[in-house]
Write a protein that holds these residues in place. Sequence first.
Motif, mmCIF file in Angstrom:
data_model
loop_
_atom_site.group_PDB
_atom_site.id
_atom_site.type_symbol
_atom_site.label_atom_id
_atom_site.label_comp_id
_atom_site.label_asym_id
_atom_site.label_seq_id
_atom_site.Cartn_x
_atom_site.Cartn_y
_atom_site.Cartn_z
ATOM 1 N N LYS A 4 9.463 -7.462 0.192
ATOM 2 C CA LYS A 4 10.495 -7.067 1.140
ATOM 3 C C LYS A 4 11.675 -6.414 0.431
ATOM 4 C CE LYS A 4 12.781 -10.510 2.956
ATOM 5 N NZ LYS A 4 13.134 -11.638 3.862
ATOM 6 N N GLY A 5 12.165 -5.307 1.010
ATOM 7 C CA GLY A 5 13.331 -4.636 0.459
ATOM 8 C C GLY A 5 13.008 -3.588 -0.582
ATOM 9 N N GLU A 6 11.728 -3.265 -0.761
ATOM 10 C CA GLU A 6 11.338 -2.229 -1.703
ATOM 11 C C GLU A 6 10.847 -0.992 -0.958
ATOM 12 O OE1 GLU A 6 10.119 -4.739 -5.679
ATOM 13 O OE2 GLU A 6 8.499 -4.063 -4.361
ATOM 14 N N SER A 7 10.741 0.108 -1.697
ATOM 15 C CA SER A 7 10.209 1.362 -1.161
ATOM 16 C C SER A 7 9.327 1.984 -2.228
ATOM 17 C CB SER A 7 11.344 2.324 -0.793
ATOM 18 O OG SER A 7 12.239 1.724 0.122
ATOM 19 N N ILE A 8 8.171 2.491 -1.824
ATOM 20 C CA ILE A 8 7.183 3.012 -2.766
ATOM 21 C C ILE A 8 6.753 4.404 -2.316
ATOM 22 C CG2 ILE A 8 4.966 2.613 -3.886
ATOM 23 C CD1 ILE A 8 6.979 0.383 -4.464
ATOM 24 N N LEU A 9 6.648 5.317 -3.277
ATOM 25 C CA LEU A 9 6.175 6.680 -3.006
ATOM 26 C C LEU A 9 4.734 6.801 -3.507
ATOM 27 C CD1 LEU A 9 8.118 9.980 -3.722
ATOM 28 C CD2 LEU A 9 5.654 9.820 -4.024
ATOM 29 N N ILE A 10 3.832 7.142 -2.611
ATOM 30 C CA ILE A 10 2.430 7.386 -2.959
ATOM 31 C C ILE A 10 2.215 8.901 -2.982
ATOM 32 C CG2 ILE A 10 0.027 6.889 -2.423
ATOM 33 C CD1 ILE A 10 1.724 4.362 -2.852
ATOM 34 N N PRO A 11 1.960 9.506 -4.136
ATOM 35 C CA PRO A 11 1.746 10.951 -4.178
ATOM 36 C C PRO A 11 0.549 11.376 -3.332
ATOM 37 C CG PRO A 11 2.165 10.083 -6.382
ATOM 38 C CD PRO A 11 1.962 8.902 -5.483
ATOM 39 N N VAL A 12 0.563 12.629 -2.913
ATOM 40 C CA VAL A 12 -0.519 13.174 -2.112
ATOM 41 C C VAL A 12 -1.857 12.988 -2.832
ATOM 42 C CG1 VAL A 12 -0.288 15.499 -3.070
ATOM 43 C CG2 VAL A 12 -1.230 15.206 -0.766
ATOM 44 N N ASN A 13 -2.897 12.686 -2.071
ATOM 45 C CA ASN A 13 -4.272 12.537 -2.574
ATOM 46 C C ASN A 13 -4.488 11.342 -3.508
ATOM 47 O OD1 ASN A 13 -5.575 14.723 -1.227
ATOM 48 N ND2 ASN A 13 -4.577 16.142 -2.648
ATOM 49 N N VAL A 14 -3.517 10.445 -3.612
ATOM 50 C CA VAL A 14 -3.717 9.218 -4.392
ATOM 51 C C VAL A 14 -4.190 8.117 -3.443
ATOM 52 C CG1 VAL A 14 -2.587 7.399 -5.734
ATOM 53 C CG2 VAL A 14 -2.061 9.805 -6.195
ATOM 54 N N LYS A 15 -5.391 7.606 -3.702
ATOM 55 C CA LYS A 15 -5.951 6.559 -2.862
ATOM 56 C C LYS A 15 -5.419 5.195 -3.297
ATOM 57 C CE LYS A 15 -10.345 6.646 -1.782
ATOM 58 N NZ LYS A 15 -11.827 6.469 -1.868
ATOM 59 N N MET B 172 -2.447 11.800 -14.479
ATOM 60 C CA MET B 172 -2.668 11.566 -13.047
ATOM 61 C C MET B 172 -1.489 10.796 -12.455
ATOM 62 S SD MET B 172 -5.769 9.485 -11.197
ATOM 63 C CE MET B 172 -5.731 9.149 -9.444
ATOM 64 N N LEU B 173 -1.030 11.230 -11.301
ATOM 65 C CA LEU B 173 0.068 10.549 -10.635
ATOM 66 C C LEU B 173 -0.391 9.222 -10.031
ATOM 67 C CD1 LEU B 173 1.828 13.572 -8.917
ATOM 68 C CD2 LEU B 173 2.762 12.135 -10.727
ATOM 69 N N TYR B 174 0.553 8.364 -9.743
ATOM 70 C CA TYR B 174 0.285 6.998 -9.298
ATOM 71 C C TYR B 174 1.430 6.549 -8.397
ATOM 72 C CZ TYR B 174 3.659 6.261 -13.041
ATOM 73 O OH TYR B 174 4.784 6.324 -13.836
ATOM 74 N N PRO B 175 1.323 5.401 -7.716
ATOM 75 C CA PRO B 175 2.411 4.912 -6.869
ATOM 76 C C PRO B 175 3.693 4.713 -7.675
ATOM 77 C CG PRO B 175 0.389 3.754 -6.359
ATOM 78 C CD PRO B 175 0.110 4.564 -7.588
ATOM 79 N N LEU B 176 4.802 5.240 -7.156
ATOM 80 C CA LEU B 176 6.071 5.239 -7.880
ATOM 81 C C LEU B 176 7.093 4.342 -7.194
ATOM 82 C CD1 LEU B 176 6.371 9.096 -8.484
ATOM 83 C CD2 LEU B 176 5.603 7.371 -10.132
ATOM 84 N N ARG B 177 7.702 3.485 -8.018
ATOM 85 C CA ARG B 177 8.848 2.690 -7.571
ATOM 86 C C ARG B 177 10.070 3.167 -8.358
ATOM 87 N NH1 ARG B 177 7.519 -3.216 -7.279
ATOM 88 N NH2 ARG B 177 7.265 -3.030 -9.529
ATOM 89 N N GLY C 273 3.468 20.484 -5.839
ATOM 90 C CA GLY C 273 2.604 20.089 -4.733
ATOM 91 C C GLY C 273 1.706 18.917 -5.026
ATOM 92 N N GLU C 274 1.490 18.613 -6.307
ATOM 93 C CA GLU C 274 0.698 17.432 -6.659
ATOM 94 C C GLU C 274 1.432 16.146 -6.302
ATOM 95 O OE1 GLU C 274 -1.259 17.423 -10.584
ATOM 96 O OE2 GLU C 274 -0.398 19.427 -10.814
ATOM 97 N N LEU C 275 2.733 16.226 -6.152
ATOM 98 C CA LEU C 275 3.523 15.053 -5.763
ATOM 99 C C LEU C 275 3.664 14.976 -4.243
ATOM 100 C CD1 LEU C 275 5.373 12.628 -6.617
ATOM 101 C CD2 LEU C 275 7.283 14.258 -6.441
ATOM 102 N N VAL C 276 4.183 16.035 -3.634
ATOM 103 C CA VAL C 276 4.551 15.974 -2.215
ATOM 104 C C VAL C 276 3.496 16.587 -1.293
ATOM 105 C CG1 VAL C 276 7.009 15.968 -2.731
ATOM 106 C CG2 VAL C 276 5.850 18.155 -2.354
ATOM 107 N N GLY C 277 2.559 17.355 -1.835
ATOM 108 C CA GLY C 277 1.577 18.087 -1.032
ATOM 109 C C GLY C 277 1.892 19.571 -1.045
ATOM 110 N N ASP C 278 0.871 20.398 -1.122
ATOM 111 C CA ASP C 278 1.083 21.840 -1.241
ATOM 112 C C ASP C 278 1.834 22.417 -0.039
ATOM 113 O OD1 ASP C 278 -0.133 21.998 -3.718
ATOM 114 O OD2 ASP C 278 -2.107 22.479 -2.891
ATOM 115 N N LYS C 279 1.462 21.990 1.162
ATOM 116 C CA LYS C 279 2.128 22.505 2.361
ATOM 117 C C LYS C 279 3.610 22.141 2.362
ATOM 118 C CE LYS C 279 1.810 22.449 7.416
ATOM 119 N NZ LYS C 279 1.078 21.911 8.595
ATOM 120 N N VAL C 280 3.912 20.907 1.988
ATOM 121 C CA VAL C 280 5.308 20.458 1.931
ATOM 122 C C VAL C 280 6.060 21.237 0.861
ATOM 123 C CG1 VAL C 280 6.822 18.486 1.473
ATOM 124 C CG2 VAL C 280 4.713 18.163 2.781
#
Length: 319
Positions: free
Chosen positions: A294-305, A1-6, A70-77
């Motif tokens: 501050k100064g970080e960026s996080i990627l939350i995959p699609v459908n991850v609450k 399962m995907l999770y928030p990525l730094r 699509g599990e990462l960015v979304g199927d439409k994307v």
Amino acid sequence: MLYPLRFKKVFIDKIWGGDALENVLGMDIPAGRKIGESWEISAHSHGMSIVENGELAGKTLQEVLDEYKGELVGDKVYNEYKNLFPLLIKYLDVNDRLSIQVHPSDEYAMKHENELGKSESWYVIEASDDAKLILGMKDGMTKEKFVEKAKKNDFDDMFDIKPVKKGDFIDINPGTVHASLEGSILIAEIQENSDVTYRIYDFDREENGVKRELHIDKAAEVIDFGMKVNIISGNLSGAETKKRLVEKKYYTIDKIKLDNTDMEDINGESMIIYSILDGTGKIKYEKGELEIKKGESILIPVNVKVNIEGNLELLRTII
């Protein structure tokens, strides 16, 4: 399962870089380098992000996209961009004049450079009192006048010049001439996944004894001479906790503030990207939590609450 990525930061040396990424955003900058950009979330060949946390640590963002699609960015994307990650997320420390430049559209860039064009947006994290930007051309400037003056190295009375301050938000569409002219400015940048820039003038600066390359002819072809740029305030007032900054086909950006509170977040259409502008907090998810600052960026995959808590100001970007 995907999770928030730094991701590990990719530091880019720039002639106009300063020390704000270290002194303001707390980044661990390599000694002896003049860093102008931190590429935070990138699948571009000029600066590839590598996952820093969790089970996917050590994999590149491109490898994660290739595997999860699509599990990462979304199927439409994914259906639109396939295995091309659509965005590039940065912090910019502009401590000297940023070269006067313009970015092409997708159509022009794909034809001439074989990559996407560049639509980008700037959020001003900090700015000196004298900070001024070039944003667009003055009324009456034509392609013919531009080429004639530019080839004579005559850039007087050509550009719109605007002051900027902390909290300002600027949406820069392809074809918009832009640069920093005075003062210093620290920027959170969201843009298309592209590194195509046509340089119009670089104030006769040299790198390794050679003046930096200019691209007058290509710039003349892509400049939108009638483009006007609006600067809006990204600051929140009173009890306001969320503000829509821009919504367009490439991305939508909201400014969000948490004052020792929490926020549940999930998106079923696309990934979410957080750019942390200020403060500290945590992102909690099904199998763990991630401390953020501050100064970080996080990627939350699609459908991850996720549930975000803390004292934070951030940009939330979706497609």
